[in-house]
Design a protein around this motif. Structure first.
Motif, mmCIF file in Angstrom:
data_model
loop_
_atom_site.group_PDB
_atom_site.id
_atom_site.type_symbol
_atom_site.label_atom_id
_atom_site.label_comp_id
_atom_site.label_asym_id
_atom_site.label_seq_id
_atom_site.Cartn_x
_atom_site.Cartn_y
_atom_site.Cartn_z
ATOM 1 N N UNK A 59 0.817 -1.213 0.000
ATOM 2 C CA UNK A 59 0.000 0.000 0.000
ATOM 3 C C UNK A 59 0.852 1.265 0.000
ATOM 4 N N UNK A 60 0.260 2.331 -0.506
ATOM 5 C CA UNK A 60 0.891 3.645 -0.491
ATOM 6 C C UNK A 60 1.110 4.053 0.972
ATOM 7 N N UNK A 61 2.282 4.573 1.321
ATOM 8 C CA UNK A 61 2.532 4.983 2.710
ATOM 9 C C UNK A 61 1.439 5.922 3.219
ATOM 10 N N UNK A 62 0.988 5.687 4.448
ATOM 11 C CA UNK A 62 -0.108 6.484 4.994
ATOM 12 C C UNK A 62 0.363 7.731 5.727
ATOM 13 N N UNK A 63 1.669 7.843 5.986
ATOM 14 C CA UNK A 63 2.219 9.049 6.607
ATOM 15 C C UNK A 63 3.568 9.364 5.971
ATOM 16 N N UNK A 64 4.010 10.598 6.142
ATOM 17 C CA UNK A 64 5.315 11.000 5.607
ATOM 18 C C UNK A 64 6.438 10.213 6.278
ATOM 19 N N UNK A 65 6.317 9.967 7.568
ATOM 20 C CA UNK A 65 7.339 9.190 8.274
ATOM 21 C C UNK A 65 7.417 7.771 7.745
ATOM 22 N N UNK A 66 6.267 7.163 7.511
ATOM 23 C CA UNK A 66 6.276 5.793 7.004
ATOM 24 C C UNK A 66 6.867 5.725 5.601
ATOM 25 N N UNK A 67 6.652 6.779 4.815
ATOM 26 C CA UNK A 67 7.276 6.811 3.485
ATOM 27 C C UNK A 67 8.793 6.860 3.611
ATOM 28 N N UNK A 68 9.288 7.694 4.536
ATOM 29 C CA UNK A 68 10.736 7.786 4.746
ATOM 30 C C UNK A 68 11.302 6.446 5.215
ATOM 31 N N UNK A 69 10.585 5.791 6.104
ATOM 32 C CA UNK A 69 11.033 4.485 6.597
ATOM 33 C C UNK A 69 11.104 3.480 5.467
ATOM 34 N N UNK A 70 10.045 3.428 4.656
ATOM 35 C CA UNK A 70 9.998 2.473 3.549
ATOM 36 C C UNK A 70 11.145 2.689 2.573
ATOM 37 N N UNK A 71 11.401 3.941 2.234
ATOM 38 C CA UNK A 71 12.487 4.249 1.297
ATOM 39 C C UNK A 71 13.832 3.808 1.861
ATOM 40 N N UNK A 72 14.036 4.025 3.151
ATOM 41 C CA UNK A 72 15.294 3.617 3.778
ATOM 42 C C UNK A 72 15.439 2.104 3.802
ATOM 43 N N UNK A 73 14.351 1.398 4.066
ATOM 44 C CA UNK A 73 14.370 -0.075 4.083
ATOM 45 C C UNK A 73 14.688 -0.602 2.687
ATOM 46 N N UNK A 74 14.053 -0.029 1.673
ATOM 47 C CA UNK A 74 14.292 -0.461 0.292
ATOM 48 C C UNK A 74 15.755 -0.263 -0.092
#
Length: 291
Positions: A59-74
């Motif tokens: 799913x599309x990240x639901x918060x800006x923080x979660x987007x940052x986390x996902x990008x770092x994990x990737x």
């Protein structure tokens, strides 16, 4: 790597309603493969468009923080995969030269320096996990993915098991596992085979890294409510600059040198690339879990 944490795409209800979803990109918290406000990922769009990613799980990240986390994990996993591929080439090169090589100190853990691939992955993940921007699902899924990728060859989803598809020529009759029981594959029979197999591995690593960058862009644009043609970025496009375009061109060039064994014919190299992209898409939910 085509087999990790895939989500089944089926059903007919949302296929019928796909036209409605295709006009607007999925928003925060919604599945990449449709704009269903109920966050049901089954029955997504039939084909990829700039406003729908039919083959991407999660799913599309639901918060800006979660987007940052996902990008770092990737990014952390992208670097780890390329690192392991380099270790496998070093291992094959050493075995071909009849030299000793401790592949585990390269790939897994290397105390006290902690400079091995998994050491670096752990450091990167720990940094983002302790920053307070990740959800519990993001942390749990990433840890599970690490366990899978760094398992031994008995786990068909591991990098060591998939090494057998790259170092695939059995002409030498010597299996890599006679040196390292964790790894599948064969010791190259000659310099040409070694060069070909290491190059194929490098090309695969570049393809995966490029595809993962496309996923980061996809999540970013969709989170902002903007369209993004992930298919053009990740696979093919008229300019031949998609990630798969570049991989296919590199495979064609390598095949033309006439140094590859039959198991790495052009057709087989192209199939490896397609398979790698499939796994990247199936594993997208690891970094981008649904809320």
């Amino acid at each position: 790597m085509k087999r990790i944490l895939g989500l089944a795409i089926g059903g007919i209800f949302f296929l019928g309603a796909g036209g409605a979803f295709a006009q607007t990109p999925p928003g925060p918290g919604q599945c990449f493969n449709n704009g269903d406000p109920n966050n049901s990922c089954s029955g997504g769009c039939a084909t990829d468009t700039p406003t729908c990613a039919s083959d991407d799980t999660g799913c599309v990240p639901d918060t800006a923080d979660h987007e940052k986390c996902s990008a770092a994990v990737v990014k952390a996993f992208s670097n780890a995969i390329k690192c392991v591929i380099k270790c496998h080439c070093k291992q094959a090169s050493a075995l071909f030269a009849q030299k000793t090589f401790n592949e585990e100190l390269c790939e897994g853990h290397n105390p006290p320096n902690n400079s091995a691939c998994q050491d670096k992955l752990d450091k990167a993940l720990n940094k983002v996990f302790t920053s307070g921007i990740c959800s519990s699902a993001q942390i749990t899924f990433a840890q599970a993915e690490e366990s899978t990728l760094f398992a031994d060859k008995s786990n068909t989803l591991s990098l060591d098991a998939q090494n057998g598809a790259t170092f695939c020529d059995s002409t030498s009759g010597a299996m890599i596992m006679t040196s390292d029981s964790d790894d599948a594959g064969f010791v190259p029979a000659n310099k040409d085979t070694l060069k070909c197999e290491c190059t194929v591995g490098k090309n695969q690593g570049s393809l995966v890294a490029a595809a993962l960058k496309c996923h980061i862009k996809l999540a970013h644009f969709f989170a902002k409510g903007q369209a993004f043609d992930e298919e053009s970025c990740e696979e093919t496009n008229p300019s031949q600059k998609g990630a798969l375009d570049k991989y296919n061109a590199a495979s064609t060039k390598l095949s033309g040198k006439g140094i590859c064994p039959p198991c790495l014919s052009l057709a087989n190299q192209l199939a490896l690339g397609t398979g790698d992209l499939g796994q990247v898409d199936a594993a997208n939910a690891v970094a981008y879990p649904c809320p």
